[in-house]
Write an enzyme that holds these catalytic residues in place. Structure first.
Site, short mmCIF file in Angstrom:
data_model
loop_
_atom_site.label_atom_id
_atom_site.label_comp_id
_atom_site.label_asym_id
_atom_site.label_seq_id
_atom_site.Cartn_x
_atom_site.Cartn_y
_atom_site.Cartn_z
N HIS A 136 0.84 -1.19 0.00
CA HIS A 136 0.00 0.00 0.00
C HIS A 136 0.89 1.26 0.00
O HIS A 136 2.00 1.24 0.51
CB HIS A 136 -0.85 -0.04 1.27
CG HIS A 136 -1.97 0.94 1.30
ND1 HIS A 136 -1.80 2.24 1.71
CD2 HIS A 136 -3.28 0.82 0.98
CE1 HIS A 136 -2.96 2.87 1.65
NE2 HIS A 136 -3.88 2.03 1.20
N ASP B 61 2.83 -3.63 8.30
CA ASP B 61 1.57 -2.92 8.14
C ASP B 61 0.45 -3.94 8.40
O ASP B 61 0.24 -4.85 7.61
CB ASP B 61 1.51 -2.37 6.71
CG ASP B 61 0.14 -1.84 6.34
OD1 ASP B 61 -0.76 -1.79 7.21
OD2 ASP B 61 -0.05 -1.48 5.16
N GLN C 196 -4.78 -4.73 7.22
CA GLN C 196 -5.72 -5.73 6.72
C GLN C 196 -5.76 -7.00 7.58
O GLN C 196 -6.69 -7.79 7.48
CB GLN C 196 -5.37 -6.14 5.27
CG GLN C 196 -5.45 -5.02 4.26
CD GLN C 196 -6.87 -4.45 4.14
OE1 GLN C 196 -7.85 -5.11 4.43
NE2 GLN C 196 -6.96 -3.20 3.71
N LYS D 85 -10.63 -0.31 10.30
CA LYS D 85 -10.72 -1.54 9.51
C LYS D 85 -11.04 -2.74 10.40
O LYS D 85 -11.06 -3.88 9.96
CB LYS D 85 -9.43 -1.78 8.73
CG LYS D 85 -9.22 -0.76 7.59
CD LYS D 85 -8.07 -1.17 6.72
CE LYS D 85 -7.44 -0.03 5.96
NZ LYS D 85 -8.19 0.44 4.81
N CYS E 152 -4.79 1.85 -4.15
CA CYS E 152 -3.65 2.52 -3.49
C CYS E 152 -2.36 1.72 -3.54
O CYS E 152 -1.42 1.99 -2.80
CB CYS E 152 -3.94 2.87 -2.03
SG CYS E 152 -5.21 4.10 -1.84
#
Lengths: 393, 139
Positions: free
Chosen positions: A112, A189, A192, A215, A350
């Site tokens: 991302h 990261d 998700q 999220k 993205c």
């Protein structure tokens, strides 16, 4: 997961854009409202009861987050404005002084923008180099390729735990173990993955782990940065202001507080932190990954029966399916589905380096625990139509 | 014009766009893209004595952007730069639901109902945004 817990699910909309953001259960909305109706004061600055009680509650949530991701110490949990903010803090507050000219950062072409762009900026200002790990035939990361990409100058590996387009779950345990043997730090990261995997930062031995609240059914504008204690001690705050300094004098000297306070300048997103606490509570009680995997399998099997659909990530383990309808541009498919009251995402999501992999324009179906088989059936019915392009106009 | 015919013209120009071909340095080139979506178009322009003698495009875009570009190119070849700018202005007025001169838009009139889909407006205007940039660049 009880669909009645989500006011947004009463709308005439089938929502399959959960990788962008998730709906919020009533318990989260109520917690935010409770702050504004009953507790709307500031923390850490006042002697009256309401402020003291709120300060205690906010710190309890820090501990709740610590337990949620199995960190060692609640001081390793920093409240931020979101995953992007968290990653920028690591890159510009830590990597900027940790990395020397010529040092290399390893990442992939499926990441991302929030992970890649800060490093691009650092490459420009600090003369470091960003290199890419080769992906396997399914566009996934395997340890062998990580090993091949590492050079003596590699100092940092920066990856998503689950990517937001391919949806592949990275083999972090083995990557981190190997990286640490070579004195390489690992930044993850978790935007998700935080909803879908039971993250254990201690077991993973990960150096930094970033994620957003929204999220995982929490509010927007709140995120978390986890960092190992000794690394956070070396990290510099990107912004200064109220709450970060122990003392300062007119000659310009100031002494920063310890972690985590030195990273939380200004009034924090208190309602967001409280809402995040409720979201964690709700997620831990209601998370059902077995159900979600079954749902994804069902969606995949039904989509594969439609000859005009091409699926690009059949083998990935995350709750994401990326696809296109033959001869229909992804945006046209998304607009057609919108007319059928079905929300999906189209584009490059993205992750613009995907252009290099020929995956720049796709439709993304991202599932969450509240989605149902009936909703998938509606999608399949809509996609089983030879006139999608015509009907998108 | 009825909706079915409009739709047919749009689909035809999307499936078989006019002058979709990458051109080299003998053309003035400009890239135009929508920040809110993924439409991404290059325009290639050749001007002689203030006249658009040739215009091509390449890139990836949705059916609306692609078909508008195709019809725009058909409409503008042979026009002067000033005429092209007037057409561009009138087209934008139509998309933005303002009063416009229908008579000079020709086949571009097939987009006179796009305003009903606000999320398509930027897609329709994109090629003309690029056109204005490329005309400016040619100065």
């Amino acid at each position: 997961m009880n669909r009645n817990d989500f006011p947004m699910l009463n709308k005439d909309l089938i929502y399959f854009d959960n990788a962008a953001t998730t709906f919020k259960p009533q318990i989260v909305i109520d917690r935010i409202n409770k702050y504004y109706i009953n507790q709307s004061v500031n923390i850490n600055r006042s002697d009256y009861d309401l402020s003291q009680e709120l300060s205690t509650e906010i710190e309890k949530i820090r501990t709740q987050v610590k337990n949620f991701i199995h960190a060692e110490d609640s001081k390793e949990i920093i409240f931020t404005s979101g995953g992007t903010h968290s990653l920028n803090m690591v890159v510009f507050g830590f990597c900027a002084s940790y990395l020397k000219p010529g040092d290399e950062v390893l990442t992939t072409e499926t990441e991302h923008a929030s992970l890649v762009l800060p490093f691009f900026e650092l490459a420009e200002t600090n003369q470091i180099k960003v290199n890419y790990i080769d992906l396997d035939k399914n566009n996934e990361v395997v340890l062998e390729n990580v090993k091949k990409a590492i050079t003596p100058k590699t100092k940092v590996i920066a990856l998503a735990h689950i990517t937001n387009v391919i949806g592949d779950v990275r083999p972090l345990q083995e990557i981190i173990e190997y990286a640490h043997l070579h004195n390489i730090l690992v930044i993850i990261d978790g935007a998700q993955s935080i909803s879908h995997l039971k993250v254990d930062v201690k077991q993973l031995d990960v150096d930094f782990y970033a994620f957003s609240g929204h999220k995982m059914m929490g509010p927007t504008g709140i995120g978390i940065l986890y960092g190992k204690y000794n690394l956070l001690e070396q990290m510099k705050p990107l912004i200064l202001g109220g709450g970060v300094s122990a003392t300062f004098q007119k000659e310009g000297q100031y002494l920063l507080k310890n972690i985590p306070e030195k990273f939380e300048a200004g009034t924090q997103n208190l309602s967001g932190i409280l809402g995040l606490g409720s979201a964690i509570e709700y997620l831990e009680k209601n998370r059902d990954e077995v159900y979600l995997q079954k749902l994804k399998k069902y969606a995949l099997s039904k989509m594969k029966e439609i000859s005009q659909i091409k699926i690009y990530n059949e083998y990935s383990k995350g709750p994401i399916i990326i696809f296109n309808v033959n001869n229909v541009f992804s945006q046209d498919t998304a607009i057609y589905l919108s007319k059928k009251k079905i929300a999906i995402r189209s584009g490059n999501h993205c992750a613009k380096l995907l252009n290099n992999l020929g995956l720049n324009n796709t439709c993304r179906l991202s599932l969450y625990f509240y989605n149902t088989k009936e909703e998938i059936d509606s999608l399949i019915k809509a996609l089983n139509n030879e006139n999608i392009l015509e009907e998108s106009l | 014009m009825n909706s079915n015919l409009k739709r047919e013209i749009i689909i035809e120009n999307n499936s078989h766009p006019f002058h979709k071909e990458t051109k080299g340095e003998e053309y003035i080139k400009i890239n135009t893209r929508n920040e809110s979506c993924i439409d991404n178009i290059n325009l290639f322009l050749k001007i002689e004595n203030n006249l658009i003698v040739d215009l091509y495009f390449d890139g990836e875009a949705c059916a609306i952007s692609t078909s508008v570009t195709s019809i725009m190119i058909k409409t503008l070849i042979g026009k002067t730069l000033d005429e092209a700018l007037v057409i561009s202005e009138e087209f934008e007025k139509m998309i933005n639901e303002q009063e416009y001169n229908k008579n000079i838009l020709g086949e571009l009139n097939v987009y006179d109902e796009i305003y009903k889909q606000p999320n398509r407006k930027n897609c329709a205007i994109l090629p003309f945004k690029g056109l204005k940039q490329i005309i400016k660049k040619s100065d």
